[in-house]
Motif scaffolding. Structure first.
Motif, PDB file in Angstrom:
ATOM      1  N   GLN A  65     130.998  84.873 109.888  1.00  0.00           N
ATOM      2  CA  GLN A  65     130.128  85.763 109.130  1.00  0.00           C
ATOM      3  C   GLN A  65     130.735  87.154 109.014  1.00  0.00           C
ATOM      4  N   ASP A  66     131.451  87.599 110.051  1.00  0.00           N
ATOM      5  CA  ASP A  66     132.055  88.932 110.028  1.00  0.00           C
ATOM      6  C   ASP A  66     133.096  89.083 108.922  1.00  0.00           C
ATOM      7  N   ILE A  67     133.876  88.025 108.658  1.00  0.00           N
ATOM      8  CA  ILE A  67     134.966  88.158 107.681  1.00  0.00           C
ATOM      9  C   ILE A  67     134.612  87.606 106.302  1.00  0.00           C
ATOM     10  N   GLY A  68     133.415  87.017 106.149  1.00  0.00           N
ATOM     11  CA  GLY A  68     132.990  86.598 104.821  1.00  0.00           C
ATOM     12  C   GLY A  68     133.098  85.115 104.518  1.00  0.00           C
ATOM     13  N   VAL A  69     133.328  84.279 105.526  1.00  0.00           N
ATOM     14  CA  VAL A  69     133.275  82.823 105.315  1.00  0.00           C
ATOM     15  C   VAL A  69     131.838  82.453 104.947  1.00  0.00           C
ATOM     16  N   GLU A  70     131.679  81.509 104.025  1.00  0.00           N
ATOM     17  CA  GLU A  70     130.344  81.158 103.559  1.00  0.00           C
ATOM     18  C   GLU A  70     129.854  79.806 104.077  1.00  0.00           C
ATOM     19  N   GLU A  71     130.773  78.959 104.557  1.00  0.00           N
ATOM     20  CA  GLU A  71     130.375  77.639 105.041  1.00  0.00           C
ATOM     21  C   GLU A  71     131.273  77.254 106.210  1.00  0.00           C
ATOM     22  N   LEU A  72     130.660  76.746 107.270  1.00  0.00           N
ATOM     23  CA  LEU A  72     131.375  76.323 108.469  1.00  0.00           C
ATOM     24  C   LEU A  72     130.920  74.913 108.824  1.00  0.00           C
ATOM     25  N   THR A  73     131.885  74.006 109.016  1.00  0.00           N
ATOM     26  CA  THR A  73     131.572  72.640 109.423  1.00  0.00           C
ATOM     27  C   THR A  73     132.203  72.361 110.775  1.00  0.00           C
ATOM     28  N   LEU A  74     131.397  71.870 111.711  1.00  0.00           N
ATOM     29  CA  LEU A  74     131.852  71.607 113.070  1.00  0.00           C
ATOM     30  C   LEU A  74     131.833  70.110 113.344  1.00  0.00           C
ATOM     31  N   TYR A  75     132.994  69.574 113.736  1.00  0.00           N
ATOM     32  CA  TYR A  75     133.096  68.150 114.076  1.00  0.00           C
ATOM     33  C   TYR A  75     132.593  67.997 115.508  1.00  0.00           C
ATOM     34  N   THR A  76     131.324  67.652 115.644  1.00  0.00           N
ATOM     35  CA  THR A  76     130.656  67.709 116.939  1.00  0.00           C
ATOM     36  C   THR A  76     130.597  66.359 117.646  1.00  0.00           C
ATOM     37  N   PHE A  77     130.355  65.282 116.888  1.00  0.00           N
ATOM     38  CA  PHE A  77     130.241  63.960 117.515  1.00  0.00           C
ATOM     39  C   PHE A  77     130.636  62.914 116.479  1.00  0.00           C
TER      40      PHE A  77
END
Length: 315
Positions: A65-77
């Motif tokens: 959020q600080d640098i301006g990314v708009e979408e984050l996907t985390l490979y959790t399981f």
């Protein structure tokens, strides 16, 4: 003393990287690898590693959020994770429930209008996890400033297989003509809601593979990939910024290649195609070394040496 010096060096390096980063990818996807190995090194069990990794996840959300990314996907399981022992997975499921509900109520999530979504076959998950997923998604459904995708019970090939089956069923039912199948038909069957193309994949833990992660949205988009050695709980802001720098270098290389190809083609294209080629060269002119940059007059007149341009492609 050594610890203090190390912290000073790390802080200085982080400031240097922050100054070097001038743009941000729209969509970052992260393979959070190394939680269990971190726990073993610390003398703990897998659950300790997953809990430490959850803290890193919160930091990464803030950095994006600080640098301006708009979408984050985390490979959790992943779907393969179901093969692990129940005594390892059950505490992880409990942690997922805890964090999903915690995120759904966090002021920073609502202040920043973060929408939480899940990707994967969540029907395979225990009921308590499905309920936590539904709660988090419902609590943040109205937001669109930032999207947090959590990949649960996820397998990239399985997703593509299901999409292919859906298309085949549509053709069989007469709803689709084979010749008319396009990208949108596949994407509609991959996920219930749109997912942006991935610009950057980050993998921690030292392995250099993308492990069947978002193959449609990452490989098709030729995403930049950043592999790093730290286990996920050890992943720092400096590591994150190094990943962003990798993306920027990849983008610069892509723009330079597009400009060189367009220059080489200008001398061989028909008139309708010339306008598009000139437009590409004009857009990415600044990506070329100064010796290779044509001026506007040359572009309009078509006075480019195709021999030189051909050699540029080889570069």
């Amino acid at each position: 003393m050594k610890r203090w010096l190390r912290q000073r060096v790390d802080a200085a390096y982080e400031r240097l990287l922050s100054r070097e980063v001038s743009g941000a990818p729209t969509h970052v996807a992260v393979i959070q690898d190394g939680n269990r190995r971190y726990a073993r090194n610390q003398g703990g069990d897998a659950h300790d590693g997953h809990r430490a990794g959850a803290e890193t996840t919160e930091h990464v959300l803030e950095w994006c959020q600080d640098i301006g990314v708009e979408e984050l996907t985390l490979y959790t399981f992943s779907t393969e994770n179901f093969e692990r022992p129940a005594e390892e997975n059950e505490p992880l499921f409990d942690l997922l429930c805890e964090k999903l509900r915690e995120f759904a109520e966090a002021d920073r999530v609502h202040d920043n209008e973060v929408r939480i979504r899940t990707l994967g076959d969540t029907d395979q998950l225990p009921e308590r996890v499905r309920e936590a997923v539904a709660y988090a998604e419902e609590r943040t459904r109205g937001y669109d400033r930032f999207v947090l995708n959590i990949a649960l019970a996820y397998g990239g090939r399985a997703q593509l297989l299901e999409a292919a089956r859906g298309v085949a069923e549509g053709v069989d039912a007469g709803e689709l003509e084979p010749s008319e199948i396009d990208v949108e038909d596949i994407e509609r069957r991959l996920y219930d809601r749109p997912v942006r193309d991935v610009d950057l994949i980050i993998r921690t833990g030292g392995d250099e593979r993308t492990s069947n992660f978002l193959p449609w949205h990452a490989n098709g988009n030729e995403a930049a990939v950043f592999f790093c050695a730290p286990y996920w709980p050890e992943f720092s802001k400096a590591d994150f910024l190094r990943g962003i720098r990798t993306y920027e270098h990849r983008q610069e290389s892509w723009r330079r290649t597009r400009a060189r190809r367009a220059l080489a083609l200008l001398g061989a294209l028909s008139e309708p195609e010339l306008a598009e080629a000139r437009s590409i060269v004009d857009r990415f002119r600044d990506s070329l070394p100064s010796a290779e940059r044509p001026d506007s007059g040359e572009l309009e007149a078509g006075e480019l040496e195709t021999g030189d341009s051909s050699s540029r492609i080889a570069d």
